[in-house]
Design a protein around this motif. Structure first.
Motif, PDB file in Angstrom:
ATOM      1  N   MET A   1      -0.504   8.491   3.738  1.00 44.61           N
ATOM      2  CA  MET A   1       0.209   8.816   2.533  1.00 44.61           C
ATOM      3  C   MET A   1      -0.446   7.786   1.494  1.00 44.61           C
ATOM      4  O   MET A   1      -0.738   8.324   0.327  1.00 44.61           O
ATOM      5  N   LEU A   2      -0.643   6.613   1.466  1.00 44.02           N
ATOM      6  CA  LEU A   2      -1.331   5.746   0.669  1.00 44.02           C
ATOM      7  C   LEU A   2      -2.869   6.349   0.293  1.00 44.02           C
ATOM      8  O   LEU A   2      -3.300   6.181  -0.911  1.00 44.02           O
ATOM      9  N   GLU A   3      -3.517   6.749   1.220  1.00 42.16           N
ATOM     10  CA  GLU A   3      -4.686   7.253   1.200  1.00 42.16           C
ATOM     11  C   GLU A   3      -4.832   8.611   0.276  1.00 42.16           C
ATOM     12  O   GLU A   3      -5.612   8.718  -0.657  1.00 42.16           O
ATOM     13  N   GLU A   4      -3.821   9.505   0.423  1.00 42.20           N
ATOM     14  CA  GLU A   4      -3.507  10.547  -0.470  1.00 42.20           C
ATOM     15  C   GLU A   4      -3.368  10.197  -1.807  1.00 42.20           C
ATOM     16  O   GLU A   4      -3.779  10.850  -2.687  1.00 42.20           O
ATOM     17  N   LEU A   5      -2.539   9.008  -1.884  1.00 39.17           N
ATOM     18  CA  LEU A   5      -2.349   8.649  -3.429  1.00 39.17           C
ATOM     19  C   LEU A   5      -3.308   8.149  -4.195  1.00 39.17           C
ATOM     20  O   LEU A   5      -3.326   7.940  -5.184  1.00 39.17           O
ATOM     21  N   THR A   6      -4.455   7.583  -3.530  1.00 37.79           N
ATOM     22  CA  THR A   6      -5.508   6.824  -4.152  1.00 37.79           C
ATOM     23  C   THR A   6      -6.212   7.891  -4.893  1.00 37.79           C
ATOM     24  O   THR A   6      -7.230   7.501  -5.675  1.00 37.79           O
ATOM     25  N   VAL A   7      -5.892   9.096  -4.899  1.00 38.48           N
ATOM     26  CA  VAL A   7      -6.551  10.115  -5.735  1.00 38.48           C
ATOM     27  C   VAL A   7      -6.201   9.886  -7.225  1.00 38.48           C
ATOM     28  O   VAL A   7      -7.021  10.475  -8.239  1.00 38.48           O
ATOM     29  N   CYS A   8      -5.042   9.169  -7.464  1.00 35.05           N
ATOM     30  CA  CYS A   8      -4.439   9.167  -8.849  1.00 35.05           C
ATOM     31  C   CYS A   8      -4.952   7.665  -8.987  1.00 35.05           C
ATOM     32  O   CYS A   8      -4.671   6.637  -8.538  1.00 35.05           O
ATOM     33  N   ASP A   9      -5.898   7.592 -10.163  1.00 33.50           N
ATOM     34  CA  ASP A   9      -6.368   6.292 -10.524  1.00 33.50           C
ATOM     35  C   ASP A   9      -5.442   5.462 -10.810  1.00 33.50           C
ATOM     36  O   ASP A   9      -5.559   4.057 -10.975  1.00 33.50           O
ATOM     37  N   ASN A  10      -4.159   5.727 -11.338  1.00 33.30           N
ATOM     38  CA  ASN A  10      -3.232   4.816 -12.107  1.00 33.30           C
ATOM     39  C   ASN A  10      -2.536   4.302 -10.867  1.00 33.30           C
ATOM     40  O   ASN A  10      -1.469   3.477 -11.396  1.00 33.30           O
ATOM     41  N   ILE A  11      -2.373   4.787  -9.571  1.00 31.32           N
ATOM     42  CA  ILE A  11      -1.876   4.101  -8.511  1.00 31.32           C
ATOM     43  C   ILE A  11      -2.643   3.156  -8.068  1.00 31.32           C
ATOM     44  O   ILE A  11      -3.647   3.292  -7.456  1.00 31.32           O
ATOM     45  N   GLN A  12      -2.126   1.683  -8.286  1.00 34.94           N
ATOM     46  CA  GLN A  12      -3.137   0.522  -8.233  1.00 34.94           C
ATOM     47  C   GLN A  12      -2.631  -0.440  -7.296  1.00 34.94           C
ATOM     48  O   GLN A  12      -3.352  -1.027  -6.816  1.00 34.94           O
ATOM     49  N   ALA A  13      -1.228  -0.477  -6.926  1.00 33.21           N
ATOM     50  CA  ALA A  13      -0.894  -1.498  -5.944  1.00 33.21           C
ATOM     51  C   ALA A  13       0.274  -0.999  -5.030  1.00 33.21           C
ATOM     52  O   ALA A  13       0.908  -0.046  -5.387  1.00 33.21           O
ATOM     53  N   VAL A  14       0.621  -1.879  -4.234  1.00 37.29           N
ATOM     54  CA  VAL A  14       1.706  -1.520  -3.112  1.00 37.29           C
ATOM     55  C   VAL A  14       2.427  -2.677  -3.403  1.00 37.29           C
ATOM     56  O   VAL A  14       1.995  -3.931  -3.057  1.00 37.29           O
ATOM     57  N   LYS A  15       3.844  -2.617  -3.311  1.00 34.57           N
ATOM     58  CA  LYS A  15       4.575  -3.742  -3.104  1.00 34.57           C
ATOM     59  C   LYS A  15       5.142  -3.596  -1.964  1.00 34.57           C
ATOM     60  O   LYS A  15       5.954  -2.447  -1.356  1.00 34.57           O
ATOM     61  N   GLU A  16       4.908  -4.450  -0.791  1.00 35.47           N
ATOM     62  CA  GLU A  16       4.922  -4.304   0.685  1.00 35.47           C
ATOM     63  C   GLU A  16       6.222  -4.846   1.176  1.00 35.47           C
ATOM     64  O   GLU A  16       6.091  -6.155   1.205  1.00 35.47           O
ATOM     65  N   SER A  17       7.262  -4.178   1.421  1.00 33.11           N
ATOM     66  CA  SER A  17       8.551  -4.763   1.801  1.00 33.11           C
ATOM     67  C   SER A  17       8.940  -4.228   3.142  1.00 33.11           C
ATOM     68  O   SER A  17      10.052  -4.074   3.663  1.00 33.11           O
ATOM     69  N   THR A  18       7.843  -3.992   4.161  1.00 35.36           N
ATOM     70  CA  THR A  18       8.272  -3.370   5.334  1.00 35.36           C
ATOM     71  C   THR A  18       8.736  -4.493   6.315  1.00 35.36           C
ATOM     72  O   THR A  18       9.248  -4.006   7.551  1.00 35.36           O
ATOM     73  N   ARG A  19       8.537  -5.719   6.143  1.00 32.33           N
ATOM     74  CA  ARG A  19       8.639  -6.791   6.904  1.00 32.33           C
ATOM     75  C   ARG A  19       7.823  -6.735   7.957  1.00 32.33           C
ATOM     76  O   ARG A  19       7.845  -7.885   9.086  1.00 32.33           O
ATOM     77  N   GLY A  64      14.877   3.993   3.460  1.00 30.12           N
ATOM     78  CA  GLY A  64      14.766   4.857   4.424  1.00 30.12           C
ATOM     79  C   GLY A  64      13.399   5.666   4.475  1.00 30.12           C
ATOM     80  O   GLY A  64      13.362   6.665   5.356  1.00 30.12           O
ATOM     81  N   ILE A  65      12.543   5.491   3.703  1.00 32.53           N
ATOM     82  CA  ILE A  65      11.267   6.259   3.592  1.00 32.53           C
ATOM     83  C   ILE A  65      10.078   5.444   3.638  1.00 32.53           C
ATOM     84  O   ILE A  65      10.124   4.302   2.968  1.00 32.53           O
ATOM     85  N   MET A  66       9.072   5.626   4.898  1.00 29.15           N
ATOM     86  CA  MET A  66       8.114   4.756   4.995  1.00 29.15           C
ATOM     87  C   MET A  66       7.088   5.453   4.321  1.00 29.15           C
ATOM     88  O   MET A  66       6.659   6.343   4.588  1.00 29.15           O
ATOM     89  N   VAL A  67       6.125   4.452   3.423  1.00 28.92           N
ATOM     90  CA  VAL A  67       4.943   4.996   3.008  1.00 28.92           C
ATOM     91  C   VAL A  67       3.820   4.476   3.898  1.00 28.92           C
ATOM     92  O   VAL A  67       3.563   3.392   4.041  1.00 28.92           O
ATOM     93  N   THR A  68       3.160   5.444   4.637  1.00 25.56           N
ATOM     94  CA  THR A  68       2.098   5.159   5.582  1.00 25.56           C
ATOM     95  C   THR A  68       0.788   5.108   4.946  1.00 25.56           C
ATOM     96  O   THR A  68       0.770   5.243   3.860  1.00 25.56           O
ATOM     97  N   MET A  69      -0.008   4.535   5.843  1.00 30.74           N
ATOM     98  CA  MET A  69      -1.424   4.335   5.525  1.00 30.74           C
ATOM     99  C   MET A  69      -1.911   5.772   4.837  1.00 30.74           C
ATOM    100  O   MET A  69      -2.915   6.090   4.139  1.00 30.74           O
TER     101      MET A  69
END
Length: 305
Positions: free
Chosen positions: A150-168, A143-148
């Motif tokens: 949002m991902l850009e904001e998350l890249t400030v955290c060096d240990n956030i390194q990957a995305v499991k992409e299951s949007t279809r 029920g929650i979409m992680v948008t582009m």
């Protein structure tokens, strides 16, 4: 151990006995089959692992047992699916204590957080740990979409390194790779888009039917990655009816039936889940039987990349 976030990573099932206790012997059998097939990591505690039904003690046992079984050959990644930020931070601490190599994180459970709340949840958890993290983006099921953005904001955290992409949405792989390059690795989380995702540039495949067919899953991935498309496609066309068992509310029961057929699992699930019955069981059994009868001979695929 660092994580390269590439290759096939099985979201493994939890094995139970007829008495509803952890079946560590069969669990070990399955993990060995995964390692022998050439997987790049083991993911614990997802939907397939029936994590929501496990006690905290059982989760710790499975984490420690997996770390012991893999003997440092591949990373052990723990899924975090919590209702509170405090709970997610604690889960990350426990994972680290139990020897996990990394985390896979879902957005907050139950409460439909907005974008700001979701980003803050991920950031606060990331800041609390040194473990590398893969964000699990599955708006269809959670029920929650992680948008582009949002991902850009998350890249400030060096240990956030990957995305499991299951949007279809297969194009989302291109969007992420185009925007972030190698800053964020992309692993598909949809079995029925496994080969397509590799061809679109996905770095890896968090797979479900790999639990029953580890070699076939790794062969499709490695052959496609190496550009040996025709060979990969032959296996993938055989595989697709089985892969479709992953996109069902009863995916755990389906995949456990397939594990029984290949000799690396049992069918026991934890209530409220129950083994399939009636026409649905007959349907799934027929798909598995047909797949087993025409199981392909695999070309050498290990080490080709």
């Amino acid at each position: 151990m660092s994580i390269e976030w590439k290759g096939v990573m099985p979201a493994v099932t939890t094995k139970f006995t007829a008495n509803d206790e952890l079946d560590l012997e069969m669990f070990a059998t399955n993990i060995k089959a995964q390692i022998d097939a050439g997987v790049s990591g083991i993911i614990l505690g997802g939907t397939l692992g029936e994590a929501s039904t496990l006690t905290n003690d059982e989760k710790k046992i499975l984490m420690k047992e997996t770390v012991k079984l893999v003997e440092g050959k591949v990373p052990v990644i723990i899924n975090i699916a919590e209702q509170t930020t405090k709970g997610a931070i604690h889960a990350a601490e426990v994972a680290e204590e139990c020897g996990a190599t990394g985390l896979m994180m879902l957005p907050p459970m139950r409460y439909k957080a907005n974008d700001y709340e979701t980003v803050t949840y991920f950031k606060e958890t990331a800041k609390s740990t040194d473990l590398p993290i893969m964000i699990y983006n599955n708006p269809i099921d959670y029920g929650i979409m992680v948008t582009m953005e949002m991902l850009e904001e998350l890249t400030v955290c060096d240990n956030i390194q990957a995305v499991k992409e299951s949007t279809r949405d297969i194009s989302n792989i291109t969007r992420i790779k185009s925007k972030f390059g190698d800053r964020l690795r992309v692993l598909t989380g949809v079995d029925t888009l496994g080969m397509e995702s590799v061809l679109m540039g996905a770095d890896g495949w968090v797979a479900g039917l790999v639990c029953a067919f580890p070699a076939e899953t790794c062969a499709v991935f490695e052959l496609a990655k190496a550009g040996r498309i025709a060979e990969a496609l032959d296996i993938y066309r055989w595989f697709l009816p089985l892969l479709e068992l992953d996109i069902s509310p009863q995916l755990v029961q389906n995949i456990k039936m397939a594990e029984v057929a290949t000799g690396i699992g049992t069918e026991f699930v934890r209530a409220p889940r129950l083994p399939l019955i009636g026409k649905e069981r007959e349907r799934v059994a027929a798909i598995i039987k047909a797949g087993m009868a025409s199981r392909p001979k695999l070309p050498a695929y290990k080490g080709i990349n």
